[in-house]
Design an enzyme around this catalytic site. Structure first.
Site, PDB file in Angstrom:
ATOM      1  CE  LYS A  38      -0.399  -0.042   5.035  1.00 14.96           C
ATOM      2  NZ  LYS A  38      -1.221  -0.435   6.188  1.00 14.96           N
ATOM      3  CE1 TYR A 260      13.496  31.167  -0.393  1.00  9.28           C
ATOM      4  CE2 TYR A 260      13.836  28.805  -0.098  1.00  9.28           C
ATOM      5  CZ  TYR A 260      13.444  29.873  -0.883  1.00  9.28           C
ATOM      6  OH  TYR A 260      12.996  29.649  -2.153  1.00  9.28           O
TER       7      TYR A 260
HETATM    8  C1  PLP Z   1      -0.582  -1.577   6.856  1.00  7.38           C
HETATM    9  C2  PLP Z   1      -1.304  -2.794   7.204  1.00  7.38           C
HETATM   10  C3  PLP Z   1      -0.613  -4.000   7.405  1.00  7.38           C
HETATM   11  C4  PLP Z   1       0.902  -4.090   7.444  1.00  7.38           C
HETATM   12  O1  PLP Z   1       1.380  -3.616   8.661  1.00  7.38           O
HETATM   13  P1  PLP Z   1       2.965  -3.577   8.969  1.00  7.38           P
HETATM   14  O2  PLP Z   1       3.054  -3.084  10.357  1.00  7.38           O
HETATM   15  O3  PLP Z   1       3.542  -2.602   7.984  1.00  7.38           O
HETATM   16  O4  PLP Z   1       3.477  -4.943   8.751  1.00  7.38           O
HETATM   17  C5  PLP Z   1      -1.366  -5.145   7.633  1.00  7.38           C
HETATM   18  N1  PLP Z   1      -2.709  -5.089   7.660  1.00  7.38           N
HETATM   19  C6  PLP Z   1      -3.396  -3.944   7.488  1.00  7.38           C
HETATM   20  C7  PLP Z   1      -4.885  -3.969   7.551  1.00  7.38           C
HETATM   21  C8  PLP Z   1      -2.726  -2.759   7.255  1.00  7.38           C
HETATM   22  O5  PLP Z   1      -3.413  -1.623   7.105  1.00  7.38           O
END
Ligand code: PLP
Length: 351
Positions: A38, A260
């Site tokens: 994701k 800046y």
């Molecule tokens: C982001 C997410 C994961 C992965 O979590 P990590 O801590 O990065 O391993 C697993 N399940 C869901 C529903 C998530 O949103």
């Protein structure tokens, strides 16, 4: 031009830690390691990371939304997106159901729901997303009545990083969810879906698991943010490095100022160069209140700009970040945030 390198050996190394761990804690069952890709694969680049995942035998992945799912669906057996409604049906892209209204939204978007692959998210205590356990039957009945494909039942344990027994409470609650679904499957006559509930820290933390797969995100990229000690976590290797190239170099005298507002004031006569990474590329802006060092030990001089920063020296190319954990500490956040901020427009290469 600034660029990002992704180390494919380290990726495999991190993945193997999970495959090994799962084999050790449950030799009977071949628990699948699914990759969470994701948010542009945690800022690493969806394209490059999905290729790497595929080449390393990963069959199932999880992404944020349908747009991400569409980009990688041809590389995997299954792609589940966590949020939003699919605008069309697809064989191997699965929607996550978080509540009863999702059905109405899906029906509105698709006309009918027949054949749509869905995974049902159940709240086990984090109280963020997902249906309540008592509503399992109601949701499954709608899924069956509408000829949808029930692919999976999932939950998300919100206490993987924390000391205390909340982790175990949520773990046990998911075992109950599984039992209920197994009963319902007999009663209502549907094939058992896949079960999954553990992320990176939860997976490495647990010594017992009979889920069908685990959803691994941050640890595949080389990090964990656990409060509790997890031995395997120490072996993880960050796979991403961020490099910048020199734009210009000047010899500045005592008292001359940089950037800046001229926040940095020279205390010696020194060579200063600018490099092509700034807060627009996702690196936090430095205004002079915090001190961030490059891996070579030089300080990034405040204030940083949208597209560049200055530091002492004149090497042509410089490593800006090799450990997002260090940057996260400086900015009082987590590696997840440091990484996902990285601009998708920076070139990524595999090394
Ligand atoms: C982001 C997410 C994961 C992965 O979590 P990590 O801590 O990065 O391993 C697993 N399940 C869901 C529903 C998530 O949103």
């Amino acid at each position: 031009m600034a660029y990002i390198t992704i180390n494919h050996n380290f990726f495999k190394h991190n993945l193997d830690i999970f495959r090994q761990h799962l084999k050790t804690i449950n030799p009977q069952k071949n628990i699948e390691v699914a990759a969470v890709l994701k948010d542009n694969a945690y800022g690493h680049g969806l394209e490059i990371m999905s290729d790497l995942a595929m080449k390393n035998g990963i069959k199932s992945v999880f992404v944020k939304n349908y747009n991400e799912a569409l980009k990688v669906a041809h590389k995997f057996d299954s792609v589940t997106f966590f949020y939003g409604i699919a605008p069309e049906k697809s064989n191997n892209i699965y929607s996550t159901i978080h509540g009863f209204d999702d059905f109405a939204k899906i029906e509105k978007a698709l006309g009918d729901m027949r054949g749509l692959g869905v995974e049902l998210k159940v709240n086990v205590g984090m109280n963020r997303n997902g249906i309540e356990m008592k509503d399992l039957r109601k949701h499954i009945e709608v899924i069956l009545k509408n000829d949808m494909r029930l692919i999976g039942i999932l939950s998300h344990n919100g206490y993987g990083d924390e000391i205390g027994d909340e982790f175990h409470k949520e773990f046990d609650k998911f075992q109950e969810v599984k039992e209920q679904v197994k009963k319902l499957s007999k009663e209502l006559g549907f094939a058992l879906p896949r079960f999954h509930s553990l992320n990176s820290s939860c997976t490495l933390r647990t010594q017992q698991c009979d889920d069908d797969l685990v959803r691994i995100g941050i640890a595949l990229y080389g990090y964990l943010t656990n409060e509790i000690t997890i031995e395997a976590a120490k072996k993880l290797k960050p796979i991403l490095k961020l490099y910048a190239n020199r734009i210009s170099t000047k010899l500045l005298d005592i008292g001359e100022r940089i950037g800046y507002g001229g926040v940095t004031i020279m205390t010696n006569k020194r060579v200063v160069s600018t490099y092509d990474i700034g807060y627009g590329d996702g690196l936090y802006r430095l205004n002079g209140n915090k001190k961030l060092l490059l891996p070579n030990g030089e300080e990034i001089l405040p204030r940083t700009s949208m597209d560049c920063f200055s530091c002492y020296g004149d090497t042509d190319e410089i490593c800006v970040m090799e450990d997002a954990g260090y940057v996260a500490e400086v900015f009082d956040t987590v590696p997840y945030e440091v990484l996902t901020r990285l601009s998708p427009f920076i070139t990524r290469i595999i090394v």
